[in-house]
Design an enzyme around this catalytic site. Structure first.
Site, PDB file in Angstrom:
ATOM      1  N   ASP A 185      -2.473  -1.528  -5.311  1.00  9.67           N
ATOM      2  CA  ASP A 185      -2.898  -0.207  -4.924  1.00  9.67           C
ATOM      3  C   ASP A 185      -3.516   1.003  -6.068  1.00  9.67           C
ATOM      4  OD1 ASP A 185      -3.149   1.644  -2.243  1.00  9.67           O
ATOM      5  OD2 ASP A 185      -1.279   1.904  -3.086  1.00  9.67           O
ATOM      6  N   PHE A 195       0.424  -1.332   0.540  1.00  7.30           N
ATOM      7  CA  PHE A 195       0.141  -0.298   0.557  1.00  7.30           C
ATOM      8  C   PHE A 195       0.844   1.392   0.162  1.00  7.30           C
ATOM      9  CE2 PHE A 195      -2.937  -3.174   1.723  1.00  7.30           C
ATOM     10  CZ  PHE A 195      -4.287  -2.673   1.456  1.00  7.30           C
ATOM     11  N   CYS A 196       0.176   2.391  -0.193  1.00  8.06           N
ATOM     12  CA  CYS A 196       0.742   3.696  -0.314  1.00  8.06           C
ATOM     13  C   CYS A 196       1.297   4.476   1.327  1.00  8.06           C
ATOM     14  CB  CYS A 196      -0.169   4.701  -0.539  1.00  8.06           C
ATOM     15  SG  CYS A 196       0.851   6.616  -0.709  1.00  8.06           S
ATOM     16  N   PRO A 197       2.919   4.433   1.730  1.00  5.48           N
ATOM     17  CA  PRO A 197       3.610   4.436  -0.287  1.00  5.48           C
ATOM     18  C   PRO A 197       5.078   3.511  -0.754  1.00  5.48           C
ATOM     19  CG  PRO A 197       4.658   5.551   1.751  1.00  5.48           C
ATOM     20  CD  PRO A 197       3.425   4.985   2.420  1.00  5.48           C
ATOM     21  N   GLY A 198       4.382   2.466  -0.319  1.00  3.55           N
ATOM     22  CA  GLY A 198       5.223   1.162  -0.581  1.00  3.55           C
ATOM     23  C   GLY A 198       5.522   1.025  -1.871  1.00  3.55           C
TER      24      GLY A 198
END
Lengths: 130, 76
Positions: free
Chosen positions: B40, B13-16
């Protein structure tokens, strides 16, 4: 002129730590100079001895983040330092109250800093508080 | 001609996915194309924003079977 972003983290709750880590890491990799100030209940979570300790959730979102693959706030702060121009300062007052020494803290933090120094560094910057 | 490098951020998920792209960019050469895979939707919108802001080139974004493919070129 480089944009300066300051992130003040005082909460030990997972959702707040997560949002703080997201702001710090994305700002850092977007070319901002980022200063993070860790104090109050946030600081003990950055002790080497507490790296397996989970920050308590404030509500359902915090629980959900654990079961989904949301990047952990600790790795986001570390990436803010390694991939961007972030510096993370432990609050010297919190260290005194908690009897924490610099070697007790994770390596990617800077030297302990007092509020006077941080306020002067934070001058003319965008400040985010969590 | 350099080959396209794939950055697999699926499931994160953000910011992954953005962070994985940035880590991959550090090891890439100027001119290289990188394709980020992400499940995502927020990252699919955010990655082109970042790419334009820092001065790389966004080449394309498309979605197939719930996976966004964001292709960029390292410019500097």
């Amino acid at each position: 002129m480089v944009q300066k972003t300051c992130v003040v983290v005082v909460s030990g709750e997972r959702e707040r730590l997560q949002m703080a880590a997201m702001v710090a890491s994305v700002a850092a990799v977007s070319g901002h100079e980022v200063l993070v100030f860790l104090s109050m209940n946030a600081l003990p979570l950055f002790m080497k001895a507490n790296q397996a300790l989970e920050a308590p959730s404030e509500g359902p979102m915090g629980n959900l983040m654990v079961s989904r693959r949301v990047p952990e706030y600790r790795s986001l702060f570390e990436q803010a330092v390694s991939l961007g121009e972030a510096r993370i300062f432990p609050c010297s007052m919190a260290m005194d109250v908690l009897s924490i020494a610099r070697p007790d803290l994770v390596e990617y933090l800077e030297e302990p800093t007092g509020l006077t120094k941080f306020l002067s560094d934070a001058q003319d910057s965008q400040v985010w508080t969590f | 001609m350099t080959e396209k490098k794939v950055v697999d951020g699926r499931g994160s998920f953000c910011p992954g996915p953005l962070m994985e792209l940035i880590a991959a960019l550090k090891n890439a050469q100027v001119g290289d194309e990188l394709e980020v895979l992400s499940t995502d939707k927020g990252s699919a919108q955010d990655i082109p924003e970042w790419v334009n802001k820092v001065g790389h080139q966004h080449l394309s974004t498309h979605e197939a079977d719930g996976v966004w493919h964001i292709t960029i070129r390292k410019v500097k």
